[in-house]
Enzyme design. Sequence first.
Site, mmCIF file in Angstrom:
data_model
loop_
_atom_site.group_PDB
_atom_site.id
_atom_site.type_symbol
_atom_site.label_atom_id
_atom_site.label_comp_id
_atom_site.label_asym_id
_atom_site.label_seq_id
_atom_site.Cartn_x
_atom_site.Cartn_y
_atom_site.Cartn_z
ATOM 1 N N GLU A 233 0.801 -1.228 0.000
ATOM 2 C CA GLU A 233 0.000 0.000 0.000
ATOM 3 C C GLU A 233 0.829 1.271 0.000
ATOM 4 O O GLU A 233 0.281 2.364 -0.125
ATOM 5 C CB GLU A 233 -0.978 0.022 1.176
ATOM 6 N N ASP B 296 -0.769 -4.541 4.752
ATOM 7 C CA ASP B 296 -0.599 -4.768 6.188
ATOM 8 C C ASP B 296 -1.535 -5.854 6.712
ATOM 9 O O ASP B 296 -2.647 -6.043 6.206
ATOM 10 C CB ASP B 296 -0.854 -3.468 6.972
ATOM 11 N N ASP C 8 -3.656 -6.198 9.083
ATOM 12 C CA ASP C 8 -4.695 -5.759 10.003
ATOM 13 C C ASP C 8 -5.965 -5.549 9.195
ATOM 14 O O ASP C 8 -6.019 -5.875 8.002
ATOM 15 C CB ASP C 8 -4.286 -4.500 10.763
ATOM 16 N N GLU D 117 -7.486 -2.860 8.024
ATOM 17 C CA GLU D 117 -7.365 -1.968 6.880
ATOM 18 C C GLU D 117 -6.578 -2.633 5.756
ATOM 19 O O GLU D 117 -6.956 -2.544 4.585
ATOM 20 C CB GLU D 117 -6.685 -0.662 7.306
ATOM 21 N N TYR E 102 5.923 -3.759 12.820
ATOM 22 C CA TYR E 102 4.665 -3.082 12.518
ATOM 23 C C TYR E 102 4.179 -2.288 13.720
ATOM 24 O O TYR E 102 4.194 -2.776 14.853
ATOM 25 C CB TYR E 102 3.618 -4.105 12.102
ATOM 26 N N ARG F 138 1.157 -0.798 14.379
ATOM 27 C CA ARG F 138 -0.251 -0.785 14.809
ATOM 28 C C ARG F 138 -0.545 -2.140 15.436
ATOM 29 O O ARG F 138 -0.844 -3.109 14.742
ATOM 30 C CB ARG F 138 -1.186 -0.512 13.633
ATOM 31 N N HIS G 163 0.050 -9.459 16.065
ATOM 32 C CA HIS G 163 1.365 -8.904 15.797
ATOM 33 C C HIS G 163 2.230 -9.017 17.042
ATOM 34 O O HIS G 163 1.750 -9.305 18.128
ATOM 35 C CB HIS G 163 1.258 -7.424 15.416
#
Length: 899
Positions: A12, A99, A101, A103, A325, A327, A372
Amino acid sequence: MPTTTRRLVIVESPTKANSIAGYLGDGYVVESSRGHVRDLPTNAAEVPAKYKGQSWARTGVNVDDDFAPLYVVSPDKKATIRRLKELLADSDELYLATDEDREGEAIAWHLLQELKPKVPVKRMVFHEITRDAIRKAVESPRDLDLDLVDAQETRRILDRLYGYEVSPVLWKKVMPRLSAGRVQSVATRLVVDRERERIAFRSAVYWDLIATLDAGSGASPRLFDARLTGLDEWRVARGQDFDASGQLVNDAFVLNESGARALAAALPAAAFAVGSVEAKPYTRRPSAPFRTTTLQQEAGRKLGFTTDRTMRVAQELYESGFITYMRTDSVALSDQAVAAARTQARSLYGDEYVPAAPRQYASKVKSAQEAHEAIRPAGDTFRTPKQTGLSGDGYRLYELVWQRTLASQMADAHGQTMTVRVSAELAQRLTLSDDVTSTPVRTATFTASGRTITFPGFMKAYAEEVSDDQDENQAKLPKLEPEQALDLADTRPEDHRTKPPARYTEPSLIAKLEEMQIGRPSTYASIIRTITARDYVYKKGTALVPTWLAFAVTRLLVEHFPRLVDYTFTAELEDRLDEIANGDAKRLEVLGTFFFGPQDNPHAGLQDMVTNLGDIDAKGLSTFPIGDPEAGINVRVGRYGTYVEDAQQNRANVPEDLPPDELTLEKARELLATPNGEERELGTDPATGHEIVARTGRYGPYVTEVLAVDESVPKSKRPKPRTASLFKTMTLETITLDDALRLLDLPRVVGADADGEEISAHNGRYGPYIKRGDDSRTLPDEESLFTVTLDEALKLLAEPRTRGRRAAAAPLRELGADPATGKPLVVKDGRFGPYVTDGEYNATVPRSQQVESLTLTDAAELMAAKRAKGPAPAKRPRKTTGTSTARKASTKKATTRKT
């Protein structure tokens, strides 16, 4: 000869693409989607023609068709989609490496829907960008997790319905261009509620006394301070003994000034001796490695970073391969990370600083999502900050992460805390009075505390930011024995006032939201950015101060949408989203309950709330009494600013930087005494005899004449005073009476043309100009208003009217490249004041910010907030009474998705 397999990898972010490409080598093409490739339409122009006119197209969500969303590719992403399709046409496999997650999973799903690949598709996930991690991710792909996609889509639809249904109520009842949001409105309410506590707070005054004691020439240190804590059997009152109204809530003696000074005068004749010495071992464990919220909080406290700045820098560090990562709710470390931390700590500090067994940490966050690791330096060996080659913000944040990670695997800190109580036997009884009684006392008790760190342990690498009462560097105390005599060296009576609850800062607001389980780590930066961009909150130092506009919006939501801003309801909705992500709840069930309400209580649904609003008193919502209601002074939120108003409808603007809790009755009366702020008397107009004054008003400095007021004449029929704005070259401090009279004589009649039509010179909203009938031309400068001649005016009017504005003026300042976009940021002077621009977005510089002191970081945060606002909301279509147009099933399949 075998043909090489061609693989397209989509991430992304361009930075992430560059980092990964270097690890994958030949046979892989890495390209970026540049974030989300499609979303719900943001305005009417983005709605496809075949849906225009359908009532649900306004929100982009067909609530009557299982909440089917309408997804569109925004104009700025169409070129990206074309590029990805071209690359996919030459590829044999597609790897979606966004990613890991919600999103990221949703971006991957949207890419599939738009690209429609005919080659094998693999989902590639990793939590750090290192060579080993990327190769392992290629070797062990997984399937797309549709539960995560459902959770993200549900959250997006909830937020869209909330915003698009509730915001128009704010536009009608408070002011245009406001917004409501599922989490932002609750966060705003928290800040407003705290300010209400501060407004209602009443301070209590109490005194105590510090005695400096002498332990003798052989002691080290010889002198130490002890604080008065008791009088005979009474405990001396401290701040925690008073409530928010300033009333004593515990059985304690409130020492006043006269008592404190009388005791100080009596102490030199008293006999001081150690009453007790209490020593306890002190042990402190290291904190867990960072997760998103603790990184945001600690970076705010230690580095002074805003939440948005922290996440932006962390994103850059992750995409460049420096940290894992960023988040995450997890505080766990992988085995290789634990080994790396322990090895490096042992190498840097010695064996005694590393415990025998690795430390394990468990998340305290309820329903922690996405598996994560904690945020740590990337790789199976850690680079020290100096080895990274980083500088500036990147270096400072990496150092913080590195220190915290090492410390989490280091030994406990050890020491000793000591508490000494000292008795002072007065020579004779001393009668002290509080507000109620008089008490004779003979003994005063003083207490001193200290802490000594004997082994720093993890603190050798990292000390977490702590409050004053936890300060590790407390004063050292001499070695003392019970009944040991002491001498008095000095006394200091001290007065104290109880303090109102502290305003939230970004770190403390994040901590509160997390404590209440509202929002998610990845959303906190955007939440704070949004509430500041919408002028609900501004910063005073590091404190978040609500505006009166926030008070009005919060009152409307609490009174008419109480469920939507209820703390418990908002937290429970987050739990439901987590359940969807874990496969334990269904998307339609959550959306249906939210919008239509539970089956047994449809009135609790959003649809019923916005349909049956009842009567909303817009004026009442925006009016707040100040101090005693009988004083008849209110603060009101108007469409053009906030002002105070008294019973006679006299008004005065409220300064934008005046916090609500500082707008007292006395301050309001002061503002009303000078209605438009600062005022300066210039003299008397010799032609009229009227006094001329210069003032600061809502739209800037101006001059006006003061007319006598005849109270028997209604306001609407009283003569209006002449008024004129100051030129840009003038200031309130330097303008003279002559200058003011020239301004008040405007507009100036220049003359008449051949047909006898009058030509006049005016100072308008957009600058000086000449006018003849409906025809006008811009004058070159303000002084031309007084000097332009008839011939010059006729020549200007004879020239063809230019289309658009004059050539843009040179920038006021050039700040450098925006860290988020790379575009150059400059400050320009606009129609409504200075603003920051990158050529695409413009962000107004707050009035409280001086252009000269504006930094690149400040400008980048303003631009980030502006981008977060998005385009101006489309006008809401007029309601009709007909039924919804029937939707075709084939259309729905092509553009929407249902669960």
